[in-house]
Design an enzyme around this catalytic site. Structure first.
Site, mmCIF file in Angstrom:
data_model
loop_
_atom_site.group_PDB
_atom_site.id
_atom_site.type_symbol
_atom_site.label_atom_id
_atom_site.label_comp_id
_atom_site.label_asym_id
_atom_site.label_seq_id
_atom_site.Cartn_x
_atom_site.Cartn_y
_atom_site.Cartn_z
ATOM 1 N N ARG A 72 0.843 -1.204 0.000
ATOM 2 C CA ARG A 72 0.000 0.000 0.000
ATOM 3 C C ARG A 72 0.877 1.252 0.000
ATOM 4 O O ARG A 72 0.497 2.299 0.527
ATOM 5 C CB ARG A 72 -0.945 -0.020 1.202
ATOM 6 C CG ARG A 72 -1.925 -1.201 1.190
ATOM 7 C CD ARG A 72 -3.039 -1.003 2.188
ATOM 8 N NE ARG A 72 -3.832 -2.205 2.407
ATOM 9 C CZ ARG A 72 -4.865 -2.568 1.673
ATOM 10 N NH1 ARG A 72 -5.234 -1.829 0.657
ATOM 11 N NH2 ARG A 72 -5.537 -3.670 1.947
ATOM 12 N N GLY A 105 -6.988 3.862 -4.178
ATOM 13 C CA GLY A 105 -5.745 4.530 -3.810
ATOM 14 C C GLY A 105 -4.752 4.495 -4.963
ATOM 15 O O GLY A 105 -4.091 5.502 -5.272
ATOM 16 N N THR A 106 -4.665 3.351 -5.603
ATOM 17 C CA THR A 106 -3.744 3.171 -6.736
ATOM 18 C C THR A 106 -4.127 4.098 -7.883
ATOM 19 O O THR A 106 -3.275 4.745 -8.499
ATOM 20 C CB THR A 106 -3.835 1.709 -7.238
ATOM 21 O OG1 THR A 106 -3.726 0.846 -6.120
ATOM 22 C CG2 THR A 106 -2.767 1.405 -8.265
ATOM 23 N N THR A 126 -10.678 -4.567 -6.981
ATOM 24 C CA THR A 126 -11.120 -4.567 -5.587
ATOM 25 C C THR A 126 -12.052 -5.734 -5.370
ATOM 26 O O THR A 126 -13.003 -5.927 -6.123
ATOM 27 C CB THR A 126 -11.839 -3.266 -5.159
ATOM 28 O OG1 THR A 126 -12.782 -3.605 -4.125
ATOM 29 C CG2 THR A 126 -12.623 -2.617 -6.258
ATOM 30 N N ASP A 128 -13.973 -5.935 -3.037
ATOM 31 C CA ASP A 128 -15.213 -5.381 -2.472
ATOM 32 C C ASP A 128 -16.234 -4.964 -3.542
ATOM 33 O O ASP A 128 -17.386 -4.702 -3.225
ATOM 34 C CB ASP A 128 -14.902 -4.146 -1.614
ATOM 35 C CG ASP A 128 -14.101 -4.495 -0.366
ATOM 36 O OD1 ASP A 128 -14.042 -5.681 -0.021
ATOM 37 O OD2 ASP A 128 -13.538 -3.569 0.250
ATOM 38 N N ARG A 172 -15.404 -3.212 3.653
ATOM 39 C CA ARG A 172 -15.105 -2.138 4.603
ATOM 40 C C ARG A 172 -16.132 -1.021 4.534
ATOM 41 O O ARG A 172 -16.591 -0.512 5.525
ATOM 42 C CB ARG A 172 -13.737 -1.558 4.238
ATOM 43 C CG ARG A 172 -12.779 -1.543 5.350
ATOM 44 C CD ARG A 172 -11.508 -0.881 4.979
ATOM 45 N NE ARG A 172 -10.996 -1.297 3.671
ATOM 46 C CZ ARG A 172 -9.791 -1.004 3.255
ATOM 47 N NH1 ARG A 172 -8.998 -0.326 4.028
ATOM 48 N NH2 ARG A 172 -9.365 -1.377 2.061
ATOM 49 N N GLU A 222 -17.945 -6.554 7.248
ATOM 50 C CA GLU A 222 -17.065 -6.064 8.324
ATOM 51 C C GLU A 222 -17.289 -4.586 8.649
ATOM 52 O O GLU A 222 -17.040 -4.141 9.758
ATOM 53 C CB GLU A 222 -15.591 -6.294 7.964
ATOM 54 C CG GLU A 222 -15.153 -5.503 6.749
ATOM 55 C CD GLU A 222 -13.727 -5.785 6.308
ATOM 56 O OE1 GLU A 222 -12.864 -6.005 7.157
ATOM 57 O OE2 GLU A 222 -13.490 -5.766 5.095
ATOM 58 N N ARG A 275 -9.892 -13.698 -0.054
ATOM 59 C CA ARG A 275 -9.032 -13.088 -1.064
ATOM 60 C C ARG A 275 -7.962 -14.038 -1.581
ATOM 61 O O ARG A 275 -7.231 -13.700 -2.510
ATOM 62 C CB ARG A 275 -8.345 -11.852 -0.469
ATOM 63 C CG ARG A 275 -9.169 -10.634 -0.651
ATOM 64 C CD ARG A 275 -8.545 -9.345 -0.243
ATOM 65 N NE ARG A 275 -7.153 -9.307 0.063
ATOM 66 C CZ ARG A 275 -6.611 -8.392 0.877
ATOM 67 N NH1 ARG A 275 -7.392 -7.503 1.461
ATOM 68 N NH2 ARG A 275 -5.333 -8.364 1.105
HETATM 69 O O1 F6P Z 1 -10.440 -3.467 0.207
HETATM 70 C C1 F6P Z 1 -10.344 -4.831 0.157
HETATM 71 C C2 F6P Z 1 -10.244 -5.427 1.530
HETATM 72 O O2 F6P Z 1 -10.188 -6.811 1.396
HETATM 73 C C3 F6P Z 1 -11.349 -5.012 2.504
HETATM 74 O O3 F6P Z 1 -12.552 -5.719 2.336
HETATM 75 C C4 F6P Z 1 -10.665 -5.252 3.824
HETATM 76 O O4 F6P Z 1 -11.201 -4.425 4.810
HETATM 77 C C5 F6P Z 1 -9.261 -4.871 3.555
HETATM 78 O O5 F6P Z 1 -9.046 -5.018 2.179
HETATM 79 C C6 F6P Z 1 -8.256 -5.674 4.338
HETATM 80 O O6 F6P Z 1 -7.000 -5.118 4.147
HETATM 81 P P1 F6P Z 1 -5.640 -5.807 4.581
HETATM 82 O O7 F6P Z 1 -5.394 -6.953 3.641
HETATM 83 O O8 F6P Z 1 -4.619 -4.742 4.437
HETATM 84 O O9 F6P Z 1 -5.833 -6.304 5.967
#
Ligand code: F6P
Length: 342
Positions: A72, A105-106, A126, A128, A172, A222, A275
Site C-alpha cells: 500500500r 488509492g492506486t 477490488t 469489495d 469495509r 465487516e 481473497r
Molecule cells: O479493500 C479490500 C479489503 O479486502 C477489505 O474488504 C478489507 O477491509 C481490507 O481489504 C483488508 O485489508 P488488509 O489486507 O490490508 O488487511
C-alpha cells in the site's frame, strides 16, 4: 515500447490473469517488452523491477495472489517518492509507460502522476466491488463463491446444534460480498454498512427463522455499524465507552444476539480466506479481458484512462470518472434480498 506493470493495494484473485493477458498480447501482437515493478508503487519508487517475458507468465491465470507482490506504498512519500524521482527512475530503466492494476488509492496516485505527464493506464481491482465506474471487479466473484461455500458449511453445523451462525465477510465500506453471498446461501439476515439495522430487528429476524425450525444464518459485512455503536467511536476503533474494540463485528454481534433471543450463537470471521487462492472461471475471464483491453489502451496511447466492464463490454473511462463515487448497494437490491429473510 517498454512497459512496466504493477499490482498495488490489497491482493485479489485474478491479478495474475490480468498480467498474463497484458504480456501475452503485448508481446505477440505488438512486439512490446515488459517489466514488473515489485510490490506496487514501492517497486516504482525504489526502481525494483523484474523482467516479464512469456516464460514468466506461463500458467499463472489460475494462480491466486500476484506474482509481482503488492503493497500500500504511496508513491509521493519517502526519499525516492514524487514525480521527478519517478520520472528519473523510468528514464534510467528505459520504461515508456505503466499499467497500474489497483483500487481507489492506486488509481488516485496514477491520476496525479498522469496529470504530471506520466504515461499510465489503469485496471480496476477490488474484491469489495465498490468502484463506481465498472459494473464488476475481478476477485469479487471468487470472494462470493468462497463466502457462500463457507456459509453452506456453517449451516449444517448450525442445524445440527440448533444454533444461530453469524458469518462476517469482507466489505469495509460497502456490502456487496455480504449481499451476494447472503442471497446465495439463503441467509436470514444480511447486515451491510449502507443499511441501518437495529439489534431489535436483527433479533426479530433470527427468532423468526428459529421458530420456523431453521438454524438462523446472519451474514455481516465487516464495515456494518449497528445502531448501538457510536459511529465516530467505531471508526477510531473504540467502543462507545472509549475502550478499544475487541474482535470484529461478527464477534461483537454474536453475544448480543444470544442474549436477546436466547438462541445459542457462534461467530465466524472469514477474513483473508476470501481473497486467497484460485480465481473462479468468471474472474479469470474478466481479468483476461481487462488485461487485453489495457494493452490496447497503451497502444492507442489513452493515458489517464482505466478499462472498465460496462454491461458485457469492456470500455475505457477517465481516471476522474473511475475515482467518482463508491458503488454502494442500492436500497432496492437490499429490499429484494430482505424478502428472502422469510
Ligand atoms: O479493500 C479490500 C479489503 O479486502 C477489505 O474488504 C478489507 O477491509 C481490507 O481489504 C483488508 O485489508 P488488509 O489486507 O490490508 O488487511
Amino acid at each position: 515500447m517498454r512497459i512496466g506493470i504493477l499490482t498495488s493495494g490489497g491482493d485479489c484473485p485474478g491479478l495474475n490473469a490480468v498480467i498474463r493477458a497484458i504480456v501475452l498480447k503485448g508481446i505477440a501482437i505488438h512486439g512490446h517488452e515488459f517489466v514488473g515493478f515489485r510490490d506496487g508503487w514501492r517497486g516504482v519508487v525504489d526502481g525494483d523491477i523484474v523482467p516479464l517475458g512469456r516464460k514468466d507468465i506461463q500458467g499463472i491465470a489460475k494462480q491466486g495472489g500476484t506474482i509481482l507482490g503488492t503493497s500500500r506504498t504511496n508513491p509521493f512519500e519517502g526519499p525516492n517518492g514524487g514525480v521527478e524521482n519517478i520520472e528519473r527512475m523510468l528514464e534510467r530503466h528505459g520504461i515508456d509507460a505503466i499499467v497500474a492494476i489497483g483500487g481507489e488509492g492506486t488509481l488516485a496516485a496514477a491520476k496525479r502522476l498522469t496529470d504530471a505527464g506520466l504515461k499510465i493506464v489503469g485496471v480496476p481491482k477490488t474484491v469489495d466491488n465498490d468502484l463506481g465506474a465498472t459494473d464488476y471487479t475481478f476477485g469479487f466473484d471468487t470472494a462470493v463463491a468462497i463466502a457462500t461455500e463457507a456459509m453452506d458449511r456453517l449451516r449444517t453445523t448450525g442445524e445440527s446444534h440448533s444454533r444461530c451462525m453469524v458469518a462476517e465477510v469482507m466489505g469495509r465500506h460497502v456490502g456487496w460480498i455480504a449481499l451476494h453471498s447472503g442471497m446465495a446461501a439463503g441467509a436470514h439476515a444480511i447486515l451491510i454498512p449502507e443499511q441501518k439495522t437495529s439489534m431489535e430487528q436483527i433479533a426479530k429476524w433470527v427468532r423468526a427463522a428459529y421458530d420456523r425450525g431453521r438454524a438462523p444464518l446472519v451474514v455481516v459485512a465487516e464495515g456494518f455499524v449497528p445502531d448501538h455503536e457510536d459511529n465516530a467511536h467505531t471508526e477510531r476503533g473504540l467502543d462507545a465507552f472509549g475502550r478499544p474494540r475487541l474482535g470484529g463485528i461478527g464477534e461483537r454481534l454474536a453475544p448480543l444476539i444470544e442474549e436477546m433471543t436466547g438462541i445459542e450463537t457462534r461467530a465466524t470471521t472469514l477474513g483473508h480466506i476470501q481473497r486467497g487462492g484460485t480465481p473462479t472461471a468468471y474472474d479469470r475471464v474478466l481479468s483476461t479481458r481487462l488485461g487485453l483491453a489495457a494493452i490496447d489502451s497503451v497502444v492507442e496511447e489513452r493515458w489517464g484512462r482505466m478499462v472498465a466492464l460496462r454491461g458485457t463490454e469492456i470500455e475505457h473511462v477517465s481516471f476522474e470518472e473511475a475515482l467518482g463515487e463508491l458503488k454502494t448497494v442500492p436500497q432496492a437490491r437490499f429490499d429484494e434480498a430482505a424478502i428472502m429473510f422469510g
